[in-house]
Design an enzyme around this catalytic site. Sequence first.
Site, short mmCIF file in Angstrom:
data_model
loop_
_atom_site.label_atom_id
_atom_site.label_comp_id
_atom_site.label_asym_id
_atom_site.label_seq_id
_atom_site.Cartn_x
_atom_site.Cartn_y
_atom_site.Cartn_z
N ASP A 102 -0.94 -6.63 -0.55
CA ASP A 102 -1.17 -5.62 0.64
C ASP A 102 -3.11 -5.47 1.29
O ASP A 102 -3.75 -4.91 -0.10
CB ASP A 102 -0.57 -4.10 1.29
CG ASP A 102 0.71 -4.43 1.58
OD1 ASP A 102 0.81 -5.18 1.89
OD2 ASP A 102 0.79 -3.09 1.82
N LYS A 114 -1.21 -9.82 2.84
CA LYS A 114 -0.65 -8.81 3.27
C LYS A 114 -1.63 -7.80 4.63
O LYS A 114 -2.28 -7.14 3.81
CB LYS A 114 0.84 -8.61 3.30
CG LYS A 114 1.49 -7.77 4.22
CD LYS A 114 2.68 -7.56 4.13
CE LYS A 114 3.00 -6.12 3.34
NZ LYS A 114 2.54 -5.06 5.18
N GLU A 142 -1.43 -5.48 8.52
CA GLU A 142 -0.53 -4.95 9.37
C GLU A 142 -1.40 -5.81 10.82
O GLU A 142 -2.23 -5.05 11.15
CB GLU A 142 -0.04 -3.33 9.16
CG GLU A 142 -0.05 -3.42 7.88
CD GLU A 142 0.33 -1.61 7.95
OE1 GLU A 142 0.00 -0.26 8.79
OE2 GLU A 142 1.38 -1.48 6.48
N GLU A 153 8.83 -3.93 9.67
CA GLU A 153 9.71 -2.89 10.01
C GLU A 153 10.16 -2.20 10.70
O GLU A 153 10.04 -2.24 11.41
CB GLU A 153 8.11 -2.11 8.82
CG GLU A 153 8.64 -0.52 7.90
CD GLU A 153 7.69 -0.34 7.93
OE1 GLU A 153 7.01 -1.15 7.14
OE2 GLU A 153 7.97 1.08 6.76
N ASP A 185 0.54 -0.82 -0.36
CA ASP A 185 0.26 -0.18 -0.41
C ASP A 185 0.52 1.11 0.39
O ASP A 185 0.50 2.51 -0.63
CB ASP A 185 -1.00 -0.28 1.43
CG ASP A 185 -0.18 -0.02 2.51
OD1 ASP A 185 1.30 -0.09 2.59
OD2 ASP A 185 -0.91 0.02 3.44
N SER A 186 2.27 1.08 -0.14
CA SER A 186 3.34 2.07 -0.33
C SER A 186 2.45 3.20 -1.66
O SER A 186 3.56 3.63 -2.14
CB SER A 186 4.94 1.74 -0.23
OG SER A 186 4.64 1.23 -0.61
O1 KIV Z 1 3.70 -1.51 1.48
C1 KIV Z 1 4.55 -1.47 1.37
O2 KIV Z 1 5.46 -1.32 0.44
C2 KIV Z 1 4.98 -2.58 2.74
C3 KIV Z 1 6.40 -2.62 2.91
C4 KIV Z 1 6.91 -1.78 3.64
C5 KIV Z 1 6.96 -3.64 3.21
O3 KIV Z 1 4.52 -2.87 3.30
#
Ligand code: KIV
Length: 266
Positions: free
Chosen positions: A84, A114, A116, A183, A45-46
Site C-alpha cells: 500500500d 495499491k 485508495e 471493501e 496500511d492496516s
Molecule cells: O490495508 C489493508 O489491510 C487493506 C485491506 C483491508 C484490503 O487495504
Amino acid sequence: MKKVRIHHFAEMKRRGEKITMLTAYDYPTARAFDAAGVDILLVGDSLGDNMLGYDSTVPLTLDEMIPFARAVSKAAEHSFVVADLPFGAYEVSPQQAVESSIRMMKLSGANAIKFEGGRRIAAQVKAVTDAGIPFCGHLGFTPQSENALGGRRIQGRGDGAYDEMLADALALQEAGAFAVVLEMVIAPVAEKISAALDIPTIGIGAGAHTDGQVLVWLDALGVGDWHPSFSKQFGSIGAAMRDGAAAYVAEVKGGQFPTADHTFDE
Ligand code: KIV
C-alpha cells in the site's frame, strides 16, 4: 511452488479460480503464508492500526511502511507482494504518486502498489502504470477516507451507488489496474461490478461473488479480542501466544525451565 506473477490473476479470473490475498507485515508471518500458498501478500496500511497501535491508518507514513514491505518481500518465494501507499503519499499529483511508488518498489522489492480511490485518483494510477509499476485499486470503504466517509460504513447502498462505484472501477481498469479490492460493499453490488470488469475484484466484506478474497491476517487468525463480522476466524493465534507465554512464565518462576536439555556443559 511456482512464483505467482501478474498475468496469473487474469488467467485465474478467466477460469473461475478464486484469488487469495492476506495481509502480512513481517518476515516470519510472510514465510508462513507464502508456504501456505497464499496468492498475494498485502503489506496493507492496516499496519498502522494493527501492528503499530495507531488509532487508524491515517498517521502512517511511507518511510514507516518500507521496512515492513521489505521484510515481506524477502520472505515471499511464491506469493505476489502488493504494498500500500499510505495516506498523503499519492493524492497531491500524478508525479507524487509515481515518486512514492518508485521509492516503495526500489526500497522494498514489492511486486505492485495499491492505493485508495476511483476517478479522483485515475490520473495517478495511469501515471504509475505508465511508469511500468503494477497497480491494484481499492474501492468501497476506503479506510484512509474514514473521516470523509463518516466512519466504517457499508458501501454500495442507495440510489446511484452502484453506478458511481462502477464508474470508479472502470476508471481504474482503464488506467491500467490489474485488480481492484472492494471493501465492505453490499454483495449484489460487488457481484455486478465483478461481472462488469475484465480485471479481477478481490473482496473483503463484499460477499462470495468477487473473484478473490482478502482479510487482515490478525482478524482471520484470531489475534485480537475483536474481529469484524465479515471475517471468519480460521485460527486462534492470540490464545496460543497467551498460553505459551504464560507457560514460560510459570516454568521459569517454578524452576522447571531450563533443564539439563537446555543447558551447555563445560
Ligand atoms: O490495508 C489493508 O489491510 C487493506 C485491506 C483491508 C484490503 O487495504
